[in-house]
Design an enzyme around this catalytic site. Sequence first.
Site, PDB file in Angstrom:
ATOM      1  N   CYS A 124      52.580  31.663  34.871  1.00  0.00           N
ATOM      2  CA  CYS A 124      51.305  31.708  34.283  1.00  0.00           C
ATOM      3  C   CYS A 124      50.184  31.581  35.444  1.00  0.00           C
ATOM      4  O   CYS A 124      50.266  30.960  36.477  1.00  0.00           O
ATOM      5  CB  CYS A 124      51.090  30.229  33.634  1.00  0.00           C
ATOM      6  SG  CYS A 124      49.367  29.969  33.292  1.00  0.00           S
ATOM      7  N   SER A 146      40.537  44.949  32.722  1.00  0.00           N
ATOM      8  CA  SER A 146      41.199  46.249  32.836  1.00  0.00           C
ATOM      9  C   SER A 146      40.936  46.750  34.319  1.00  0.00           C
ATOM     10  O   SER A 146      40.221  46.254  34.920  1.00  0.00           O
ATOM     11  CB  SER A 146      41.159  47.105  31.771  1.00  0.00           C
ATOM     12  OG  SER A 146      42.064  48.392  32.160  1.00  0.00           O
ATOM     13  N   CYS A 197      43.292  27.984  30.570  1.00  0.00           N
ATOM     14  CA  CYS A 197      43.914  29.394  29.919  1.00  0.00           C
ATOM     15  C   CYS A 197      42.878  30.359  30.085  1.00  0.00           C
ATOM     16  O   CYS A 197      41.913  30.297  29.710  1.00  0.00           O
ATOM     17  CB  CYS A 197      44.139  28.991  28.499  1.00  0.00           C
ATOM     18  SG  CYS A 197      44.989  30.350  27.841  1.00  0.00           S
ATOM     19  N   ARG A 209      45.605  39.379  32.515  1.00  0.00           N
ATOM     20  CA  ARG A 209      45.788  39.848  31.090  1.00  0.00           C
ATOM     21  C   ARG A 209      47.179  40.476  31.278  1.00  0.00           C
ATOM     22  O   ARG A 209      47.272  41.240  31.904  1.00  0.00           O
ATOM     23  CB  ARG A 209      44.767  40.762  30.666  1.00  0.00           C
ATOM     24  CG  ARG A 209      44.866  41.191  29.146  1.00  0.00           C
ATOM     25  CD  ARG A 209      44.227  40.069  28.389  1.00  0.00           C
ATOM     26  NE  ARG A 209      44.238  40.613  26.939  1.00  0.00           N
ATOM     27  CZ  ARG A 209      45.387  40.414  26.094  1.00  0.00           C
ATOM     28  NH1 ARG A 209      46.296  39.969  26.367  1.00  0.00           N
ATOM     29  NH2 ARG A 209      45.034  40.914  24.860  1.00  0.00           N
ATOM     30  N   CYS A 244      52.678  33.480  28.920  1.00  0.00           N
ATOM     31  CA  CYS A 244      53.513  32.250  28.415  1.00  0.00           C
ATOM     32  C   CYS A 244      54.129  32.765  26.900  1.00  0.00           C
ATOM     33  O   CYS A 244      55.514  32.530  26.676  1.00  0.00           O
ATOM     34  CB  CYS A 244      52.793  30.997  28.292  1.00  0.00           C
ATOM     35  SG  CYS A 244      51.443  31.073  27.265  1.00  0.00           S
ATOM     36  N   CYS A 293      45.801  35.260  28.782  1.00  0.00           N
ATOM     37  CA  CYS A 293      46.496  36.578  29.121  1.00  0.00           C
ATOM     38  C   CYS A 293      47.616  36.749  28.410  1.00  0.00           C
ATOM     39  O   CYS A 293      48.172  37.698  28.254  1.00  0.00           O
ATOM     40  CB  CYS A 293      46.794  36.529  30.567  1.00  0.00           C
ATOM     41  SG  CYS A 293      48.291  35.372  31.012  1.00  0.00           S
ATOM     42  N   THR A 312      43.180  52.670  27.832  1.00  0.00           N
ATOM     43  CA  THR A 312      41.692  52.591  27.170  1.00  0.00           C
ATOM     44  C   THR A 312      41.633  53.746  26.366  1.00  0.00           C
ATOM     45  O   THR A 312      41.198  53.766  25.154  1.00  0.00           O
ATOM     46  CB  THR A 312      40.475  52.573  28.051  1.00  0.00           C
ATOM     47  OG1 THR A 312      40.801  51.356  28.934  1.00  0.00           O
ATOM     48  CG2 THR A 312      39.056  52.625  27.455  1.00  0.00           C
TER      49      THR A 312
END
Lengths: 312, 248, 532
Positions: free
Chosen positions: C478, C51, C501, C297, C507, C504, C333
Amino acid sequence: MRCLIIAEHDGQNLNTATARAVAAASQLGVEAIDVAVLAHGGQALAEQAAILEGVSQVLLLDREENAHPLAAVLAPQIAALAEGYSHLFMPSTTFGKDVLPRVAALMGLPQISDLMTVKGPHHFERPVYAGNAIIELQCPPEQPVLATVRTASFKPVGTGDAAPIETRALEIDLPGHTRFVALEADAGDRPDLQSAERVVSGGRGLGSEENFRLVEQLADKLHAAVGASRAAVDAGYAPNDLQVGQTGKIIAPELYIALGISGAIQHLTGIKDAGTIVAINKDPDAPIFEVADLGLVGDLFEIVPQLLEKLD
Amino acid sequence: MKILVALKRVVDYNVRIQVKPDGSGVAVEGAKMSINPFDEIALEEALRLKEADKAEEVIVVSIGPEAAQQQLRTGLAMGADRAILVQSDEAVSPLHAARILHTLVQAEQPGLVLLGKQAIDDDSNQTGQMLAALWGRPQATFASKVALEGETATVTREVDAGLETIAVDLPAVITSDLRLNEPRFVKLPDIMKAKRKPLDIRPLEELGVTPPPACQIVRWRAPEPRQAGHKVETVDELLTALKERGVL
Amino acid sequence: MSEREQMQFQTLIVGAGPAGLACAIRLKQLDPEQEICVIEKAAVPGGHTLSGAVIEPGPLDALLPHWREQYPGICVPAQRDEFRLLNARGSRKLPLPPGMKNHGNFIVSLGNLVAWMAEQAEALGVELFPGFPGSEVLFDESGQRVTGVRIGDMGLNADGSPGPNYTEGMDLLAETTIFAEGCRGHLGKQLIRHFRLDADSQPQTYGIGMKELWQLPEQRLEAGHILHTIGWPLPGDTYGGSFVYALDDNRLAIGFVVGLDYADPCLEPFELFQQFKHHPEIRPLLEGGEILSTGARALVEGGWQSLPRMDMPGALLIGDDAGTLNVPKIKGTHMAMQSGMLAAEHLHEQQQTTGYHQRFLASAAGKELHRVRNIRPGFHKGLWPGMANAALETLLGGRTPWTLHNHADHEQLHPLAGQPCNTQHPARSLPPRDRLASVYFAATEHEESQPVHLKVADTELCINQCREQYANPCTRFCPAGVYEMVEDEQGLRLQINAANCVHCKTCDIKDPYQNIHWTAPEGGSGPNYQNL
């Protein structure tokens, strides 16, 4: 100050790692560099050690128990021999790594592993975290320095006039609790990827499993092991256990030839300690050229057959 | 027979190592910590020996900070019977570690001590050999195969020359190489059970082990990046250059 | 098939993020005897957490009042806010929207914070199991009630057959299962479909956020300085912007968010982020520094109108698994934590899941979400209409009588207008040189021998229809370079570099045919984020 080096050998020949350890010792600025040969029937070995450049004297400990390099047997002899020396070096091979710590513990002294730079007689560098960091060490000058010498960091010394050979006999009881059974040399036609001195690797540029044979042909010509990039493994050109790189094998051959490998950072971390990197790739902007010692831009399907022909 | 296994808490092998800008060490804040992978292999071997009825008890030992309890708990979840943490916030040198382990060995009297050939942080590859020397017992380093028969262990070692087999009388110290085995996955119920297994914490000071003399780390630095060499135009030029470098 | 091993808990929480851990901690505070199990796919708590992050401390103060004294991770009090509109050569200062005033807030590494919260939860007696992903939801015989979660198998070969160390994943059963997987959780997605939880809400929308942590030369940063930018290099019709947060010890968190409702199939979010870093006002900040870690992410942007029903028989959906993020504030958050705490309080008082959704909407967090509901969708028509709408909504405090609509991101791509995508990018000098180099700093790792966890239902579609219509946008959206179209002697095929990968989920969201399904790989696989 005097340095003692324990020679590594296979019973017949001295290993070049010994000459590399002598090279490291030559940078210490010591008055004498002695080499000890612990062997059974070791006169010829002692003679090989005697002509290494910079060696002052060879100590030969010829004893039946020394026929095979068993740490428990060698360590008490080495600890006794090391008396009076300011430095005790062994090559950082499986032999040195096995034996020297046992000597150090017997002597109650710390040991430096993989010494890579000599900055002074008590001032060194060595790699940690798989070579991802280097530490600079200052050792107390009043006590002997014990170190295994990282072979890749020092070029072997040459040969010159023969130094005197002195045969020593030590009155030491050696333990019988450790016994040699057998040694099976590497089997197979090709050397093991992990320990090979030369490696030829192929990447996605090969285009197919069939074409990957070019990599094997060049490897066989050079008595090299075969490696592959992840892209080549993922595409099915080569099996998983040939993968070189972050998630494959981390290797340090003297010669690494990359065929059709673009050189992603994940691959490069696997070869960062290689001696000479050769890259053959048709893309002049491939990242592999940023780390290659020798680069050849072009079609590997033309270049490799030429190489094969000229290496004949 | 008891088997003692030493587990070191190290920065996980997946973590990218970064030297701090001031050269005082590596930045490990927030980094994932794990059991040294070679030690994990040693523990797996010990557990397999126990499962084959060659040993009755597997004790895991660590020397490290309070947080090293995590790694010991993982060892217990894998199947070790009990754990000992020699608590020390300062890193100990290999010889110091060997002396500490020797003290524990004298108290526990194991028939076998198994540990990794080296820790992946300091890459020393010394502690097992040093312990064997202090203990006056055999060592079998770089083990890729271990067979116990009566009072003897037959160990295959991965040495530069190939595979060497030696026989050692027990008790002995064996250090594991990568190919010895593939450690098991921990099961969730075993993690819960591990919380109830005994974990004995002993402050280092109480062991009465004198720290040996050591070299001081003056500075940390990152390795020099590789530099690009030069490009050649033809195969002949390439071969000449390789010969000049002495690699052909 | 043999019966799987089972374990029973009162409450099972899937995901050790801010929502799941806040929920677990609150539950234990309310009822210390309760058995609570938290499973997490990362090998360590916080290992997959990424984050910005500037957080509002209110919920944390309420949950763990001692955090201000005891929290040891990265935590820098916000000092100065700045909001700028970039063009290619320079920038213009913009007035600070009220939601972006950060006085009293903190810049943290959410990964650090989550790791610390996990310790607090364990100290309270929560059973926490990192390295154990849920692989599927378990239902009762009627299929109408969630009974727990099945844990993924370990040690499978690439073809799905058991390997030498195969360990069957067990079934974790619970009276209540709380799903807190974060944005686009793969079990949450399954639940939304199974129970039609989105029947009364609008499609969820998302963004992709990429972040880098840099170590910079001395004296370049003013710790606590918070910069947000919009505009260049984003096309005018694409939502997004940057965040640049000055931490302590000469560290900088820099990141970029691109709304996944973008229309141009040729767009490359990663490339936009890298271009942004080369803006004349940003580049001097970074030059001479080095990257410490990177990651990416997806984040939820749908807001109030896209929130699915958060309760169902036997289970709750909390935090960004439902989509509680406040987009105009760019903060999730505090919302996630509130939804977790509220879930705990609701379960403790009501002993049932029913009613949680209404309770959340009526709570302070729900009202906060309602107030800002029209701001993000206003940008669907572009930057300037969006800004005008945002000003109006802000002025009225969200009391406009309408609610703007959201559209599913995967339906927004326009087919290629005949030309191929331009793959030439302006030169750049700052690292990372490409996506693979970026992934290296994410320290991502997947055991190579396991089955590919990115399931592409129909690979023929990739080679034919998708290539013709959109030129395979997966190869561009991606951020980790997982998807490649490779042409070799075997012909053209989709190459899935699953080991790259970073989890996140882009895709799974953006693929125009919804042909890609993200599933959980072997436990502990994935990125190993450090201080993100």
